[in-house]
Design a protein around this motif. Structure first.
Motif, PDB file in Angstrom:
ATOM      1  N   LYS A  22       8.190  -4.887   1.678  1.00 29.97           N
ATOM      2  CA  LYS A  22       8.663  -5.097   0.311  1.00 29.97           C
ATOM      3  C   LYS A  22       7.998  -6.331  -0.294  1.00 29.97           C
ATOM      4  O   LYS A  22       7.577  -6.325  -1.448  1.00 29.97           O
ATOM      5  CB  LYS A  22      10.182  -5.272   0.319  1.00 29.97           C
ATOM      6  CG  LYS A  22      10.898  -4.451  -0.693  1.00 29.97           C
ATOM      7  CD  LYS A  22      12.384  -4.659  -0.626  1.00 29.97           C
ATOM      8  CE  LYS A  22      13.074  -3.439  -1.172  1.00 29.97           C
ATOM      9  NZ  LYS A  22      14.496  -3.532  -1.123  1.00 29.97           N
ATOM     10  N   LYS A  23       7.885  -7.411   0.514  1.00 34.68           N
ATOM     11  CA  LYS A  23       7.238  -8.632   0.029  1.00 34.68           C
ATOM     12  C   LYS A  23       5.762  -8.376  -0.262  1.00 34.68           C
ATOM     13  O   LYS A  23       5.239  -8.812  -1.274  1.00 34.68           O
ATOM     14  CB  LYS A  23       7.377  -9.757   1.066  1.00 34.68           C
ATOM     15  CG  LYS A  23       8.775 -10.302   1.197  1.00 34.68           C
ATOM     16  CD  LYS A  23       8.836 -11.368   2.264  1.00 34.68           C
ATOM     17  CE  LYS A  23      10.261 -11.834   2.489  1.00 34.68           C
ATOM     18  NZ  LYS A  23      10.360 -12.788   3.600  1.00 34.68           N
ATOM     19  N   ASN A  45       4.409  -5.490  -0.914  1.00 33.52           N
ATOM     20  CA  ASN A  45       4.366  -4.577  -2.049  1.00 33.52           C
ATOM     21  C   ASN A  45       4.502  -5.349  -3.358  1.00 33.52           C
ATOM     22  O   ASN A  45       3.778  -5.101  -4.324  1.00 33.52           O
ATOM     23  CB  ASN A  45       5.491  -3.548  -1.898  1.00 33.52           C
ATOM     24  CG  ASN A  45       5.471  -2.495  -2.972  1.00 33.52           C
ATOM     25  OD1 ASN A  45       4.640  -2.496  -3.853  1.00 33.52           O
ATOM     26  ND2 ASN A  45       6.417  -1.597  -2.904  1.00 33.52           N
ATOM     27  N   THR A  46       5.427  -6.299  -3.391  1.00 30.93           N
ATOM     28  CA  THR A  46       5.619  -7.117  -4.586  1.00 30.93           C
ATOM     29  C   THR A  46       4.368  -7.927  -4.875  1.00 30.93           C
ATOM     30  O   THR A  46       3.913  -7.994  -6.024  1.00 30.93           O
ATOM     31  CB  THR A  46       6.833  -8.048  -4.416  1.00 30.93           C
ATOM     32  OG1 THR A  46       7.992  -7.248  -4.183  1.00 30.93           O
ATOM     33  CG2 THR A  46       7.048  -8.920  -5.635  1.00 30.93           C
ATOM     34  N   ALA A  47       3.796  -8.537  -3.832  1.00 35.12           N
ATOM     35  CA  ALA A  47       2.570  -9.320  -4.016  1.00 35.12           C
ATOM     36  C   ALA A  47       1.446  -8.440  -4.541  1.00 35.12           C
ATOM     37  O   ALA A  47       0.711  -8.834  -5.448  1.00 35.12           O
ATOM     38  CB  ALA A  47       2.169  -9.979  -2.699  1.00 35.12           C
ATOM     39  N   SER A  88       1.685  -5.699  -6.281  1.00 34.00           N
ATOM     40  CA  SER A  88       1.960  -5.352  -7.681  1.00 34.00           C
ATOM     41  C   SER A  88       1.625  -6.511  -8.614  1.00 34.00           C
ATOM     42  O   SER A  88       1.016  -6.306  -9.668  1.00 34.00           O
ATOM     43  CB  SER A  88       3.422  -4.955  -7.852  1.00 34.00           C
ATOM     44  OG  SER A  88       3.691  -3.775  -7.155  1.00 34.00           O
ATOM     45  N   VAL A  89       2.005  -7.722  -8.223  1.00 34.27           N
ATOM     46  CA  VAL A  89       1.732  -8.896  -9.061  1.00 34.27           C
ATOM     47  C   VAL A  89       0.223  -9.093  -9.204  1.00 34.27           C
ATOM     48  O   VAL A  89      -0.287  -9.278 -10.318  1.00 34.27           O
ATOM     49  CB  VAL A  89       2.405 -10.162  -8.477  1.00 34.27           C
ATOM     50  CG1 VAL A  89       1.891 -11.422  -9.151  1.00 34.27           C
ATOM     51  CG2 VAL A  89       3.914 -10.067  -8.613  1.00 34.27           C
ATOM     52  N   THR A 124       3.376   1.594  -2.295  1.00 30.39           N
ATOM     53  CA  THR A 124       4.116   0.887  -3.341  1.00 30.39           C
ATOM     54  C   THR A 124       5.441   1.573  -3.676  1.00 30.39           C
ATOM     55  O   THR A 124       6.367   0.929  -4.144  1.00 30.39           O
ATOM     56  CB  THR A 124       3.275   0.722  -4.628  1.00 30.39           C
ATOM     57  OG1 THR A 124       2.828   2.004  -5.051  1.00 30.39           O
ATOM     58  CG2 THR A 124       2.099  -0.193  -4.403  1.00 30.39           C
TER      59      THR A 124
END
Length: 196
Positions: free
Chosen positions: A76-77, A79-81, A83-84, A149
């Protein structure tokens, strides 16, 4: 994860319906259903309540799920990175392309050239971060990235890899991205030339 199956098994062994179990631990029947189907996971308070109600240890209830939960949180971390970095890359590319028109409009100013240079530098740095994440997570195709993602199983997509098709897909994505950036730059130059 096994916790959903364990909750269902213990509930059935104790003879509880989903509704009865929900009322005993003060949650909705839908919450119990979501736990049992793996759509959601109980928080620590509910795990404690379930272990007491079922007469088993917390370890017994979540055994085997701990590593899977850690992996899911880690993904999840990442994935967030990813996306950012992707959004930063796209925004920087669009701003860089649009700022090329500024260079044409303010051709007397030598400092204005720094605007697209900085934007494109940010874009390349973000793109390299995305590539690093893709390499670390062994993501090669667009379908694998989308599955990752979305939090889905990537292995299924990895089985479908076709090296020739993957090269063509990558070429089309990069070529399409470059074409869009060039079009934005040309439109920007045209618009700023009109107002000059």
């Amino acid at each position: 994860m096994d916790i959903g199956n364990k909750i269902r098994d213990y509930r059935e062994v104790r003879g509880f319906s989903q509704e009865e179990l929900a009322s005993k631990i003060y949650v909705s029947r839908q919450t119990i259903s979501n736990w049992e189907t793996g759509k959601q996971y109980p928080d620590i308070q509910n795990v404690l309540l379930l272990s007491v109600l079922f007469g088993v240890s917390v370890d017994e209830l979540i055994k085997g799920d701990l590593e899977a939960m850690k992996a899911k949180l880690s993904d999840k971390k990442v994935n967030t990175a990813m996306s950012v970095y992707t959004w930063v890359m796209l925004i920087a590319a669009v701003l860089g392309a649009m700022s090329i028109g500024l260079v044409v409009y303010f051709e007397q100013s030598t400092l204005i050239i720094l605007v697209p240079i900085i934007c494109f530098a940010v874009m390349f740095i973000s793109a390299s971060q995305v590539e690093r994440i893709k390499k670390r997570k062994n993501l090669r195709t667009y379908a694998e990235i989308v599955a990752f993602t979305d939090g889905q199983d990537v292995e299924e997509q990895r089985q479908k890899r076709n090296p020739a098709k993957n090269r063509l897909e990558k070429l089309m994505i990069v070529g399409g991205f470059a074409a869009v950036v060039c079009m934005i730059a040309l439109v920007s130059v045209f618009l700023f030339a009109i107002f000059k």
